[in-house]
Design an enzyme around this catalytic site. Structure first.
Site, short mmCIF file in Angstrom:
data_model
loop_
_atom_site.label_atom_id
_atom_site.label_comp_id
_atom_site.label_asym_id
_atom_site.label_seq_id
_atom_site.Cartn_x
_atom_site.Cartn_y
_atom_site.Cartn_z
N ASP A 67 0.82 -1.21 0.00
CA ASP A 67 0.00 0.00 0.00
C ASP A 67 0.85 1.26 0.00
O ASP A 67 2.07 1.21 0.14
CB ASP A 67 -0.94 0.00 1.21
CG ASP A 67 -0.26 -0.49 2.49
OD1 ASP A 67 0.96 -0.22 2.66
OD2 ASP A 67 -0.91 -1.14 3.31
N ASN A 136 -7.33 -3.39 14.52
CA ASN A 136 -8.69 -3.77 14.15
C ASN A 136 -8.69 -4.95 13.18
O ASN A 136 -9.68 -5.22 12.51
CB ASN A 136 -9.46 -2.59 13.56
CG ASN A 136 -8.78 -2.02 12.31
OD1 ASN A 136 -7.83 -2.60 11.78
ND2 ASN A 136 -9.28 -0.89 11.85
#
Length: 242
Positions: A67, A136
């Site tokens: 990314d 998360n």
């Protein structure tokens, strides 16, 4: 899925580097998927040592990063291009033309995603994909969602991720709100996956990834379906594992 629990962060990096180095020794022209952040730094440091002392050769290796932040140029100190160059690439004998990182300054994120997928396919796919994991349970920048997004795409970062990443910036307002990330299908198409985590703050995410329901609300849980995953974590990250 193979899980290796180490006594320390440094040992985690040592074990991870052994696996990556083994991949390169077996296939010198390996295609590696790489990640950034604080977690893989010990692995990169050990790989640099193997390059300097044992002659680990990166000259035929191709890399694809997971990314990049949208809106940061390659030479911004907070970009992942800059991170990879400073912490790894500039210290090894890799061919710079074999390094691929999404363009965070693109004017067309959709086109950039399609182009990135085409580049990966043109190299024969990823042999070994290295992953970190967010608190998360995100992998890459694939945030918890109602569905798994398949291909390289734009992601709006949630507040938990922005807060976690703010430690790398002067303040939270400097953290970009969007990124380009490999999608779940792209990650899962890798021949082998290496998942790294350290610290008690990653323990719940690791439990969700390895032991929880397979759900886009915990993106890393999809790794339970991959045929060849190695998980290397320290004792703190393994807190909730039996």
């Amino acid at each position: 899925m193979r899980v290796i629990i180490t006594d320390s962060y440094e040992q985690m990096g040592f074990e991870a580097a052994k696996l990556v180095a083994g991949q390169i020794y077996l296939k010198p022209n390996s295609v590696l998927g790489l990640t950034t952040g604080s977690t893989p730094l010990a692995m990169y440091e050990r790989l640099l040592a193997l390059h300097k002392t044992d002659g680990l050769d990166f000259s035929e290796v191709t890399t694809f990063n997971l990314d990049e932040y949208i809106g940061l140029s390659a030479y911004n100190p907070h970009s992942y291009y800059y991170y990879m160059q400073e912490n790894f690439f500039k210290h090894i004998n890799i061919n710079q033309e074999n390094i691929y990182i999404p363009n965070g300054m693109t004017n067309d994120v959709t086109a950039e995603g399609i182009h990135y997928e085409q580049l990966i396919a043109s190299k024969g796919g990823i042999d070994l994909q290295v992953l970190g994991i967010g608190q998360n349970a995100h992998i890459g920048f694939n945030e918890p969602d109602v569905r798994f997004v398949a291909d390289t795409h734009m992601v709006e970062l949630n507040e938990e991720t922005i807060l976690a990443n703010s430690r790398f910036f002067n303040n939270i307002d400097e953290v970009p709100r969007c990124a380009i990330s490999m999608g779940i299908k792209t990650i899962m198409m890798a021949n082998r996956i290496l998942l790294l985590a350290n610290g008690r703050n990653k323990a719940k995410a690791i439990y969700k990834a390895l032991c929880g329901d397979i759900t886009p609300q915990a993106p890393a849980s999809i790794l339970q379906l991959h045929r060849d995953v190695v998980v290397i974590i320290d004792k703190e990250a393994a807190e909730f594992l039996s």
